[in-house]
Design an enzyme around this catalytic site. Structure first.
Site, PDB file in Angstrom:
ATOM      1  N   ASP A   8       0.784   1.141   1.651  1.00  0.00           N
ATOM      2  CA  ASP A   8       2.067   1.508   2.274  1.00  0.00           C
ATOM      3  C   ASP A   8       2.114   2.925   2.864  1.00  0.00           C
ATOM      4  OD1 ASP A   8       2.603  -0.962   1.219  1.00  0.00           O
ATOM      5  OD2 ASP A   8       4.417  -0.391   0.137  1.00  0.00           O
ATOM      6  N   LYS A 106       3.945  -7.521   3.233  1.00  0.00           N
ATOM      7  CA  LYS A 106       4.627  -8.005   2.024  1.00  0.00           C
ATOM      8  C   LYS A 106       6.101  -7.666   2.106  1.00  0.00           C
ATOM      9  CE  LYS A 106       3.427  -3.698  -0.199  1.00  0.00           C
ATOM     10  NZ  LYS A 106       4.786  -3.201  -0.428  1.00  0.00           N
ATOM     11  N   CYS A 151       4.617   0.409  -5.532  1.00  0.00           N
ATOM     12  CA  CYS A 151       3.654  -0.468  -4.859  1.00  0.00           C
ATOM     13  C   CYS A 151       2.213  -0.210  -5.272  1.00  0.00           C
ATOM     14  CB  CYS A 151       3.854  -0.384  -3.355  1.00  0.00           C
ATOM     15  SG  CYS A 151       5.452  -1.132  -2.905  1.00  0.00           S
TER      16      CYS A 151
HETATM   17  C1  VGL Z   1       7.982   0.716  -2.204  1.00  0.00           C
HETATM   18  C2  VGL Z   1      10.125   0.698  -3.008  1.00  0.00           C
HETATM   19  C3  VGL Z   1      10.487  -0.265  -2.104  1.00  0.00           C
HETATM   20  C4  VGL Z   1       6.605   1.289  -2.277  1.00  0.00           C
HETATM   21  C5  VGL Z   1       8.340  -0.256  -1.295  1.00  0.00           C
HETATM   22  O1  VGL Z   1       5.876   1.259  -1.256  1.00  0.00           O
HETATM   23  O2  VGL Z   1       6.223   1.784  -3.352  1.00  0.00           O
HETATM   24  N1  VGL Z   1       8.889   1.174  -3.070  1.00  0.00           N
HETATM   25  N2  VGL Z   1       9.581  -0.739  -1.260  1.00  0.00           N
END
Ligand code: VGL
Ligand code: ZN
Length: 208
Positions: A8, A106, A151
């Site tokens: 991410d 995702k 994540c």
């Molecule tokens: C994430 C919260 C919501 C992350 C993604 O990448 O850790 N955290 N969506």
């Protein structure tokens, strides 16, 4: 064979982004060093529809950071982030991807969040990442990215459960720490379940 997994590394998790992780951008130059070492580079991408039910904006009277039940699962409510096709969902522009990467998205189903790059939070639907890695004969994963306590953590735990050898590059991760201590607890849990925690200086020396 090992693969690199970058979790991410998207604009919304960088300083100034919708769900900014403190110092999230510090991870990018380290990721670039690793990209040049690996044949297999996997990027996970948080990729939500605009009405995703993990967004506080979708729940009247609820605020960011509150916990709700969503389809029977605990769900932290987040600011709107990583909306499909938005600039915030794009990868950081300084990532030097060299076009050899593969992306796994995702969080695409409205009613269930997906922290892990392998499965949604209910473990109902696979993203295809496990099969892809296994088809390529990959047995070891080097993991880094954002956010350590969400994540990254769930990607690492699913990877261990799937039987991969996992090495986490801790200085190339940053976390949210919604509750102080969350990041530390996440690191401990990953280590206790079999991840090897290490530092990029082991690969690249101490010059940074
Ligand atoms: C994430 C919260 C919501 C992350 C993604 O990448 O850790 N955290 N969506
Ligand atoms: Zn998300």
């Amino acid at each position: 064979m090992d693969a690199l997994i970058l979790v991410d590394l998207q604009n919304d998790f960088m300083p100034g982004g919708a769900l900014a992780v403190e110092e999230g951008d510090k991870v990018v130059p380290i990721a670039n060093q690793f990209i040049s070492l690996f044949k297999y580079v996997i990027l996970t991408q948080d990729w939500h529809p605009q009405d995703h039910q993990s967004f506080a904006s979708q729940h009247k009277g609820k605020e960011v950071g509150e916990l709700i039940q969503l389809e029977g699962l605990d769900q932290v409510l987040w600011p709107d982030h990583c909306v499909q096709g938005s600039p915030g969902a794009e990868f950081h522009k300084d990532l030097n991807l060299q076009k050899k990467h593969v992306v796994f998205q995702k969080g695409t189903q409205r009613k269930i969040d997906s922290y892990s790059g392998f499965f949604d939070n209910g473990h109902n639907q696979a993203t295809g990442l496990e099969k892809w890695l296994k088809d390529e004969g990959i047995t070891g994963l080097i993991v880094m990215g954002l956010a350590t306590d969400y994540c990254v953590k769930f990607t690492v735990l699913d990877a261990l459960e799937a039987g991969f050898k996992v090495t986490l590059i801790t200085d190339a991760c940053r976390g949210v720490d919604l509750q102080p201590g969350d990041v530390e607890a996440a690191l401990q849990e990953m280590e206790a379940k079999g991840a090897k925690l290490t530092d990029s200086s082991r690969w690249f020396g101490e010059y940074r």
